[in-house]
Design a protein around this motif. Sequence first.
Motif, mmCIF file in Angstrom:
data_model
loop_
_atom_site.group_PDB
_atom_site.id
_atom_site.type_symbol
_atom_site.label_atom_id
_atom_site.label_comp_id
_atom_site.label_asym_id
_atom_site.label_seq_id
_atom_site.Cartn_x
_atom_site.Cartn_y
_atom_site.Cartn_z
ATOM 1 N N ASP A 287 0.835 -1.215 0.000
ATOM 2 C CA ASP A 287 0.000 0.000 0.000
ATOM 3 C C ASP A 287 0.869 1.265 0.000
ATOM 4 O O ASP A 287 0.542 2.249 -0.674
ATOM 5 C CB ASP A 287 -0.923 0.012 1.225
ATOM 6 N N LYS A 288 1.984 1.228 0.747
ATOM 7 C CA LYS A 288 2.868 2.395 0.786
ATOM 8 C C LYS A 288 3.503 2.634 -0.592
ATOM 9 O O LYS A 288 3.620 3.774 -1.047
ATOM 10 C CB LYS A 288 3.953 2.205 1.849
ATOM 11 N N ARG B 28 2.076 1.812 -3.389
ATOM 12 C CA ARG B 28 0.977 2.343 -4.223
ATOM 13 C C ARG B 28 0.834 3.855 -4.006
ATOM 14 O O ARG B 28 0.603 4.600 -4.957
ATOM 15 C CB ARG B 28 -0.345 1.660 -3.878
ATOM 16 N N GLU B 29 0.984 4.290 -2.768
ATOM 17 C CA GLU B 29 0.896 5.725 -2.463
ATOM 18 C C GLU B 29 1.963 6.506 -3.235
ATOM 19 O O GLU B 29 1.680 7.569 -3.797
ATOM 20 C CB GLU B 29 1.107 5.971 -0.960
ATOM 21 N N GLN C 138 1.125 6.646 -6.927
ATOM 22 C CA GLN C 138 0.080 7.642 -7.182
ATOM 23 C C GLN C 138 0.639 9.065 -7.109
ATOM 24 O O GLN C 138 0.247 9.933 -7.894
ATOM 25 C CB GLN C 138 -1.070 7.460 -6.187
ATOM 26 N N GLN C 139 1.551 9.283 -6.174
ATOM 27 C CA GLN C 139 2.197 10.602 -6.070
ATOM 28 C C GLN C 139 2.990 10.915 -7.341
ATOM 29 O O GLN C 139 2.918 12.030 -7.877
ATOM 30 C CB GLN C 139 3.131 10.620 -4.852
#
Length: 323
Positions: A190-191, A193-194, A197-198
């Motif tokens: 998830d990190k 993925r963050e 996305q950034q």
Amino acid sequence: MANKFYFKKKNTNHYTVAFYNLENLFDTKDDPRILDEDFLPDSEKRWTRKRYEKKISKLGTVISNIGFTKTRKAPILVGVAEVENKKVLEDLITTKHLKNKNYGVVHYDSPDERGIDVGLLYQKQHFEVISSENIPVLVDNQQGERDYTRDILWVKGVFNTEEVNILINHWPSRRDGAELTSYKRVAAADKNREVVQQITSENSEAKIIIMGDFNDDPTSESIKNLVRNDLFNPMEKLLTRYSGSLNYRSQWNLFDQIIFSNNFHKYEKGKHSFSDASIFDKDFLKIYKGRYKGNPFRTYVGRKYLGGYSDHFPVYIRLKHNE
């Protein structure tokens, strides 16, 4: 001679990107901030200067050969895991087979209790670092206390003429059981993925490479959670009953993977496109006889010194620079 020249010319626009877990690459000095007591000259493992120098020399030989038969050059980018500090990487790049490759190093100390980190080696004539930072992976243990694990290393740079983002990972281990610890690796996914996305919110066409020892296979929930629709995992087809990047209790796993954004499948002049992926599992990296024949030839088994390379094989992808 003509055939040899043709072979070299044909491969000049192909480049190797690799990942290698170096298996406890510690120096021989005591660092009071971390749990490095096992890797000291007076420890039970007797981690001496001679053994350290032998290991980095062997690792240098490996790295210089990854993808060489196809590209005729050492890998341009090498993500690494299980390194104690920046100094061990600086020592590594000055070994016999790497000292003329002009590698640079990107490294940050992670909060991992044992002090093992990730890092990046890059050939300066092909890759220029624009920026780098370490990104914490915040996970708790079963008691609700923070589990200090390795940070993600994010490096943005220009690879030949193209801007590329690289995320290097070493996700929480399975030591307390694969299922019990799965949530930690899902959190690490998830990190990532963050960060993806950034990156894409600023540039929807950004090129991204995510590599690491994920402590999960390509079919695991965490990896599926990471890849989704916008990334591609070429390692998925490489794991079989007979091959992987590490072997645990006579079963192959492929925890070491290189994943990238789908735009590496596009052909654009002046940019890179994906060619192929492989496990670098040459015979010289394997135990050559006995019960564990074919497994990675590692440095230690428990406290017993074997003098090998690592308990993991490197993995790599080959990229074509479209001219």
